[in-house]
Design a protein around this motif. Structure first.
Motif, short mmCIF file in Angstrom:
data_model
loop_
_atom_site.label_atom_id
_atom_site.label_comp_id
_atom_site.label_asym_id
_atom_site.label_seq_id
_atom_site.Cartn_x
_atom_site.Cartn_y
_atom_site.Cartn_z
N UNK A 111 56.96 33.11 21.75
CA UNK A 111 57.78 32.17 22.38
C UNK A 111 59.37 32.66 22.45
N UNK A 112 59.60 33.40 21.52
CA UNK A 112 61.03 34.02 21.49
C UNK A 112 60.93 35.02 22.76
N UNK A 113 60.02 35.94 22.98
CA UNK A 113 60.08 37.12 23.82
C UNK A 113 60.11 35.99 25.23
N UNK A 114 59.26 35.21 25.47
CA UNK A 114 59.39 34.47 26.75
C UNK A 114 60.79 33.97 26.97
N UNK A 135 45.83 34.97 22.87
CA UNK A 135 45.53 34.77 24.21
C UNK A 135 46.64 33.42 24.32
N UNK A 136 46.84 32.61 23.39
CA UNK A 136 47.92 31.46 23.74
C UNK A 136 49.28 31.98 24.03
N UNK A 137 49.75 31.13 25.08
CA UNK A 137 50.93 31.40 25.41
C UNK A 137 51.19 32.94 26.34
N UNK A 138 50.01 33.45 26.44
CA UNK A 138 50.11 34.82 27.27
C UNK A 138 50.57 34.75 28.91
N UNK A 139 49.89 33.71 29.42
CA UNK A 139 50.04 33.45 30.72
C UNK A 139 51.51 33.25 31.09
N UNK A 140 52.20 32.23 30.29
CA UNK A 140 53.73 32.16 30.42
C UNK A 140 54.51 33.48 30.24
N UNK A 141 53.98 34.19 29.23
CA UNK A 141 54.77 35.27 28.93
C UNK A 141 54.61 36.48 30.13
N UNK A 142 53.79 36.37 30.77
CA UNK A 142 53.16 37.50 31.80
C UNK A 142 54.17 37.38 33.16
N UNK A 143 54.84 36.14 32.97
CA UNK A 143 55.69 36.03 34.14
C UNK A 143 56.92 37.19 34.07
N UNK A 144 57.16 37.73 33.02
CA UNK A 144 58.07 38.49 32.74
C UNK A 144 57.54 39.85 32.16
N UNK A 174 45.01 38.22 31.70
CA UNK A 174 45.72 39.54 32.19
C UNK A 174 45.45 39.41 33.64
N UNK A 175 44.12 39.48 33.77
CA UNK A 175 43.50 39.71 35.19
C UNK A 175 43.58 38.41 36.26
N UNK A 176 43.89 37.49 35.77
CA UNK A 176 44.20 36.36 36.47
C UNK A 176 45.78 36.50 37.15
N UNK A 177 46.52 37.46 36.70
CA UNK A 177 47.68 37.88 37.35
C UNK A 177 47.72 39.24 37.89
N UNK A 178 47.23 39.25 39.21
CA UNK A 178 47.22 40.65 39.89
C UNK A 178 48.42 41.47 39.75
N UNK A 179 49.60 40.72 39.76
CA UNK A 179 50.71 41.71 39.85
C UNK A 179 51.08 42.34 38.47
#
Ligand code: SF4
Length: 260
Positions: A111-114, A135-144, A174-179
């Motif tokens: 939460x802090x890192x995001x 994996x919880x919260x990972x998708x939001x974090x991967x924005x950055x 992770x792999x749901x975000x190709x970037x």
């Protein structure tokens, strides 16, 4: 969850054990100059852990600047302070190619890192070094995050309980975000169960044939890899499912080079 561990409180400041610049010693970016932000606290207790000083929320953060000066900060470190330090490092050391968010386990303080990366854009990309079981919260974090270095923890050498489902979900996100570039490290030693290793390779391959896999020999904490390492690594590579030509061996180069 205690009050102190609530997302709102954790997002206000982070427990960090150390901040420093050195050479990345693992994976495909070994040899690159990185800035390391080592978050304190981990949800696992691997028997081969070499950052035991970062497994709990330590009271102070040690900062070692590129010019050799140092300071300590009381934990938790707030967003503004961390942003200032990161900007100072990048300005002082133009060779820094990435910021490695490591630990401990950085996902414990996701939460802090995001929130930090929502408010602050570092001059260089971020690499998340993780045990890949939260994996919880990972998708939001991967924005950055530009790169994920995901460990696969094998019960036969970590001493931990099996984490297959968590790893599965982590890699799926992770792999749901190709970037986002994702690669996998699997710590191994002569006592590693070959069936577990094969299962790890199948798991990774099921999420993407192009995900790079690195077997990371576990050392004796001084960088020394015991006799016989060649033999067991060779045996593992010959027995792995499918082609092992794209599976690399990646010792921790920073230890072999005698740098931090
Ligand atoms: S996940 Fe990493 S930091 Fe946590 S105990 Fe295992 S090796 Fe150490």
């Amino acid at each position: 969850m205690t009050v102190l561990e609530s997302p709102a409180v954790m997002a206000a400041g982070a427990y960090i054990s150390e901040i420093f610049a050195s050479f990345q010693g693992e994976g495909p970016r070994a040899g690159q100059r990185h800035m390391f932000v080592r978050f304190a606290g981990c949800n696992m207790r691997c028997v081969y852990c070499d950052t035991e000083y970062s497994l709990t929320r330590v009271p102070v953060c040690q900062v070692e600047y590129p010019d050799g000066s140092s300071r300590t900060l009381p934990n938790p470190v707030d967003i503004r302070t961390l942003s200032t330090i990161v900007a100072e490092f990048c300005a002082a050391d133009p060779a820094i190619a990435m910021i490695s968010l490591t630990g401990g386990e950085p996902m414990v303080q996701r939460e802090f890192i995001a929130r930090w990366l929502e408010e602050f854009s570092p001059a260089v990309p971020c690499l998340l070094e993780t045990n890949a079981v939260i994996p919880e919260g990972l998708d939001e974090l991967l924005e950055h995050i530009e790169v994920v270095s995901a460990d696969i923890k094998l019960p036969s050498n970590s001493g931990e309980s099996p984490q297959w489902e968590s790893h599965e979900e982590f890699l799926r996100v992770c792999t749901s975000r190709p970037a986002v570039e994702t690669y996998v490290k699997v710590p191994v030693d002569a006592g590693t169960d070959a069936d577990e290793l094969a299962r790890a390779v199948r798991l990774v391959r099921s999420h993407g044939p192009d995900i790079r896999i690195f077997l990371q020999p576990i050392d004796d904490r001084s960088g020394y890899i015991s006799d016989g390492s060649d033999a067991y690594l060779d045996a593992f590579l010959r027995e792995l499912p499918g082609s092992a030509s794209d599976i690399g061996i990646s010792p921790q180069l920073h230890k072999l080079a005698g740098v931090r």
